[in-house]
Design a protein around this motif. Structure first.
Motif, PDB file in Angstrom:
ATOM      1  N   LEU A  30      21.783  65.307 -31.540  1.00 41.63           N
ATOM      2  CA  LEU A  30      20.547  64.557 -31.272  1.00 41.63           C
ATOM      3  C   LEU A  30      19.925  64.059 -32.568  1.00 41.63           C
ATOM      4  O   LEU A  30      19.348  62.970 -32.625  1.00 41.63           O
ATOM      5  CB  LEU A  30      19.529  65.447 -30.562  1.00 41.63           C
ATOM      6  CG  LEU A  30      19.662  65.597 -29.055  1.00 41.63           C
ATOM      7  CD1 LEU A  30      18.543  66.480 -28.526  1.00 41.63           C
ATOM      8  CD2 LEU A  30      19.608  64.234 -28.380  1.00 41.63           C
ATOM      9  N   ASP A  31      20.016  64.894 -33.603  1.00 42.96           N
ATOM     10  CA  ASP A  31      19.417  64.570 -34.885  1.00 42.96           C
ATOM     11  C   ASP A  31      20.009  63.280 -35.454  1.00 42.96           C
ATOM     12  O   ASP A  31      19.333  62.514 -36.148  1.00 42.96           O
ATOM     13  CB  ASP A  31      19.651  65.741 -35.849  1.00 42.96           C
ATOM     14  CG  ASP A  31      18.631  65.755 -36.963  1.00 42.96           C
ATOM     15  OD1 ASP A  31      17.556  65.164 -36.783  1.00 42.96           O
ATOM     16  OD2 ASP A  31      18.905  66.364 -38.012  1.00 42.96           O
ATOM     17  N   ASN A  62      21.379  60.869 -33.434  1.00 44.89           N
ATOM     18  CA  ASN A  62      20.997  59.814 -32.493  1.00 44.89           C
ATOM     19  C   ASN A  62      19.541  59.354 -32.627  1.00 44.89           C
ATOM     20  O   ASN A  62      19.244  58.179 -32.455  1.00 44.89           O
ATOM     21  CB  ASN A  62      21.218  60.294 -31.052  1.00 44.89           C
ATOM     22  CG  ASN A  62      22.670  60.157 -30.643  1.00 44.89           C
ATOM     23  OD1 ASN A  62      23.166  59.061 -30.497  1.00 44.89           O
ATOM     24  ND2 ASN A  62      23.353  61.291 -30.495  1.00 44.89           N
ATOM     25  N   ALA A  63      18.667  60.295 -32.910  1.00 38.44           N
ATOM     26  CA  ALA A  63      17.239  59.973 -32.881  1.00 38.44           C
ATOM     27  C   ALA A  63      16.835  58.952 -33.932  1.00 38.44           C
ATOM     28  O   ALA A  63      15.813  58.281 -33.798  1.00 38.44           O
ATOM     29  CB  ALA A  63      16.421  61.250 -33.058  1.00 38.44           C
ATOM     30  N   PHE A  64      17.651  58.823 -34.991  1.00 36.86           N
ATOM     31  CA  PHE A  64      17.259  57.935 -36.079  1.00 36.86           C
ATOM     32  C   PHE A  64      18.044  56.619 -36.095  1.00 36.86           C
ATOM     33  O   PHE A  64      17.971  55.859 -37.055  1.00 36.86           O
ATOM     34  CB  PHE A  64      17.368  58.678 -37.418  1.00 36.86           C
ATOM     35  CG  PHE A  64      16.384  59.807 -37.513  1.00 36.86           C
ATOM     36  CD1 PHE A  64      15.058  59.551 -37.838  1.00 36.86           C
ATOM     37  CD2 PHE A  64      16.754  61.118 -37.226  1.00 36.86           C
ATOM     38  CE1 PHE A  64      14.123  60.575 -37.896  1.00 36.86           C
ATOM     39  CE2 PHE A  64      15.827  62.152 -37.279  1.00 36.86           C
ATOM     40  CZ  PHE A  64      14.508  61.881 -37.613  1.00 36.86           C
ATOM     41  N   LEU A  65      18.783  56.356 -35.022  1.00 36.76           N
ATOM     42  CA  LEU A  65      19.496  55.082 -34.914  1.00 36.76           C
ATOM     43  C   LEU A  65      18.531  53.962 -34.514  1.00 36.76           C
ATOM     44  O   LEU A  65      17.453  54.206 -33.980  1.00 36.76           O
ATOM     45  CB  LEU A  65      20.610  55.195 -33.864  1.00 36.76           C
ATOM     46  CG  LEU A  65      21.709  56.232 -34.154  1.00 36.76           C
ATOM     47  CD1 LEU A  65      22.735  56.240 -33.029  1.00 36.76           C
ATOM     48  CD2 LEU A  65      22.377  55.956 -35.498  1.00 36.76           C
ATOM     49  N   GLU A  66      18.944  52.741 -34.781  1.00 34.72           N
ATOM     50  CA  GLU A  66      18.188  51.569 -34.334  1.00 34.72           C
ATOM     51  C   GLU A  66      17.901  51.695 -32.835  1.00 34.72           C
ATOM     52  O   GLU A  66      18.782  52.055 -32.054  1.00 34.72           O
ATOM     53  CB  GLU A  66      19.048  50.315 -34.596  1.00 34.72           C
ATOM     54  CG  GLU A  66      18.350  49.001 -34.466  1.00 34.72           C
ATOM     55  CD  GLU A  66      17.511  48.645 -35.691  1.00 34.72           C
ATOM     56  OE1 GLU A  66      17.732  49.260 -36.762  1.00 34.72           O
ATOM     57  OE2 GLU A  66      16.628  47.771 -35.580  1.00 34.72           O
ATOM     58  N   GLY A  67      16.674  51.404 -32.420  1.00 34.43           N
ATOM     59  CA  GLY A  67      16.338  51.486 -30.998  1.00 34.43           C
ATOM     60  C   GLY A  67      15.249  50.473 -30.686  1.00 34.43           C
ATOM     61  O   GLY A  67      15.306  49.344 -31.184  1.00 34.43           O
ATOM     62  N   LEU A  97      12.426  50.817 -31.818  1.00 38.80           N
ATOM     63  CA  LEU A  97      11.853  50.734 -33.162  1.00 38.80           C
ATOM     64  C   LEU A  97      12.989  50.518 -34.157  1.00 38.80           C
ATOM     65  O   LEU A  97      14.096  51.025 -33.968  1.00 38.80           O
ATOM     66  CB  LEU A  97      11.137  52.035 -33.515  1.00 38.80           C
ATOM     67  CG  LEU A  97       9.902  52.394 -32.688  1.00 38.80           C
ATOM     68  CD1 LEU A  97       9.470  53.822 -32.999  1.00 38.80           C
ATOM     69  CD2 LEU A  97       8.747  51.417 -32.972  1.00 38.80           C
ATOM     70  N   THR A 128      11.724  52.154 -39.657  1.00 32.82           N
ATOM     71  CA  THR A 128      10.484  52.803 -39.221  1.00 32.82           C
ATOM     72  C   THR A 128      10.742  54.253 -38.829  1.00 32.82           C
ATOM     73  O   THR A 128       9.938  55.151 -39.132  1.00 32.82           O
ATOM     74  CB  THR A 128       9.890  52.048 -38.014  1.00 32.82           C
ATOM     75  OG1 THR A 128       9.691  50.683 -38.381  1.00 32.82           O
ATOM     76  CG2 THR A 128       8.572  52.650 -37.575  1.00 32.82           C
ATOM     77  N   LYS A 129      11.868  54.480 -38.175  1.00 32.75           N
ATOM     78  CA  LYS A 129      12.168  55.843 -37.734  1.00 32.75           C
ATOM     79  C   LYS A 129      12.427  56.785 -38.910  1.00 32.75           C
ATOM     80  O   LYS A 129      12.037  57.959 -38.877  1.00 32.75           O
ATOM     81  CB  LYS A 129      13.350  55.822 -36.758  1.00 32.75           C
ATOM     82  CG  LYS A 129      12.961  55.165 -35.436  1.00 32.75           C
ATOM     83  CD  LYS A 129      14.161  54.796 -34.596  1.00 32.75           C
ATOM     84  CE  LYS A 129      14.357  55.766 -33.462  1.00 32.75           C
ATOM     85  NZ  LYS A 129      15.432  55.315 -32.530  1.00 32.75           N
ATOM     86  N   LEU A 168       9.136  57.771 -40.142  1.00 31.52           N
ATOM     87  CA  LEU A 168       8.533  58.773 -39.250  1.00 31.52           C
ATOM     88  C   LEU A 168       9.108  60.155 -39.536  1.00 31.52           C
ATOM     89  O   LEU A 168       8.379  61.149 -39.568  1.00 31.52           O
ATOM     90  CB  LEU A 168       8.799  58.409 -37.786  1.00 31.52           C
ATOM     91  CG  LEU A 168       7.976  57.255 -37.214  1.00 31.52           C
ATOM     92  CD1 LEU A 168       8.546  56.824 -35.858  1.00 31.52           C
ATOM     93  CD2 LEU A 168       6.505  57.654 -37.058  1.00 31.52           C
ATOM     94  N   GLY A 169      10.413  60.196 -39.767  1.00 33.59           N
ATOM     95  CA  GLY A 169      11.046  61.480 -40.091  1.00 33.59           C
ATOM     96  C   GLY A 169      10.464  62.063 -41.370  1.00 33.59           C
ATOM     97  O   GLY A 169      10.186  63.265 -41.460  1.00 33.59           O
TER      98      GLY A 169
END
Lengths: 115, 115, 115, 115, 115, 115
Positions: free
Chosen positions: A33-34, A36-41, A43, A47-48, A51-52
């Motif tokens: 998940l770690d 996946n959560a920071f891939l382009e989406g 947002l 930006t992600k 945020l991290g």
């Protein structure tokens, strides 16, 4: 091996490997998940990453800050932008964040000075 | 007065006024910084609002989350973008964040449904 | 609807549904992991429920404590056992945990008195 | 003295002695409670050690984790059981726990490899 | 029973009694320590009450803040002194403390206006 | 340079200078507030230093504790008084504070033994 960036990454890689080799399902999925959560989406990836970094700083986790600083560095953020993001975390998290900010500054410098 | 957004803002405004009327220098300056930190700078104002939201969520402060949700709503973030930012905080902060996420969802709904 | 257990579960179910309907991948997977992490494994399910309770209490999350109290109640822990687990968290987490312990006691009572 | 387990225990013992020699009543009694809380009670001692470990990990205290890892090791938990307990803490506490998990893995290895 | 001070104290007393009646040794001793820690010692009782307030505020525990506010009120601190102590906690703990400060102001007002 | 007090202060001064040279307005103002908050006011400067120490200890920030220990030392607090203040933080913050208390004791010793 006195380069703090290399040293941090080597330790991180070595221990992450040991954890993943252990085949605990929860640990493996959270690592997954770690990523996946920071891939382009919805947002942008940039930006992600920021945020991290901000989240890690208010939670006062030096190693997490180091990891996200490197991601921010590699993705092209300027020092001024990174410092501005961290200043928001300093205000929200209070002066208790200052020692972590000192170490973040030191690590950013290491990122800039390594070849 | 059953609108949660109005209710929150009314209480917030009333108590902030009392605090500022007290003329404690530290309190006043921190409130002042709180305004300045989220202005357009090296980073766009939008990014900074999202940082405020993410930081508040990992620190599990419902009122701070509500405040930043409204700012994000007013500045034009879609629900999908806001949820994506909050999902990063959920991963970093862990399942302990879930109850705060529930209340954040509820508040976002209130923001969308108020006239 | 003045039963605190029903009230809590109804709100929890309603908001969880809204979150899952949203189809954010990170949120969905973390909810999924949350189910998996407490299944029978190398450790008995009972022990894992108690770990969930203890972790929630030191992190001072009332709703998480309520959720795990109900799981502990349903799986057959006695009040004495649950209190003993919570006393470990009180010692480790300090007197700042006391207000959350009060609410935990109140909720356990509600679990015992509902038909 | 490059054995991390011995090093940790030596420092811990030395400083605990200094604190207790100081005769501050609150400090002494909390140390005393710390011994009592993990004795056999309504819950088995083993379960309580695991609770101590889990609580320490979500609170992200490396030294507390080290201490409870050794207790878990000495009382006969397998690595798989300890990792499973820690995976619950990782899920509840979020990825911010990962750096502490790395150090926990490293310490467990030290416990296993010392003669 | 709309007096927030009475309401808080009644709930606190009722639940504390239930906890102490339970005869868990750790819980009882921590309650006992809680009384002892704030007695006159090397430091004046007044200073210790203020420490209790400041610590509770940075840890963002509303009920703990309420309890210590009442102790500070009864021992004769002026509002200005209490606000100054809280402003130190605001700076150290960051703007995440602000919502708790609002509720602290409201409670202090309740303490001043009750007959 | 094996004196831990000098070492800490040298690193702190060097990194603070770098941060302030950066001219981020929020960072600069928070540093400025940090000086102002501990000046003589409605409360004596001594009380405020102790509040800074107590707050830092419950928030478990070793560097913040070190900084405030030195301020408390220079302003004339006895070890007994400082330990008493820290015992309040230990009780409120729980045994998770113990490792930080060990390091605080060690640093106080360094303050006393440096020429």
């Amino acid at each position: 091996m006195s380069n703090p960036v290399e040293e941090f990454n080597a330790y991180r890689a070595k221990m992450n490997k040991k954890m993943l080799d252990d085949n605990n399902k929860i640990v493996k999925r959270i690592f997954n998940l770690d990523t996946n959560a920071f891939l382009e989406g919805s947002l942008p990836k940039k930006t992600k990453e920021l945020l991290g970094l901000g989240n890690s700083l208010v939670l006062r986790c030096d190693d997490c800050v180091r990891y996200h600083l490197e991601e921010c560095y590699k993705i092209g953020f300027s020092k001024e932008e990174v410092v501005e993001a961290m200043s928001v975390s300093l205000l929200i998290g209070g002066t208790i964040v200052i020692p972590h900010l000192r170490r973040a500054y030191e690590y950013w410098e290491a990122l800039e000075t390594q070849v």
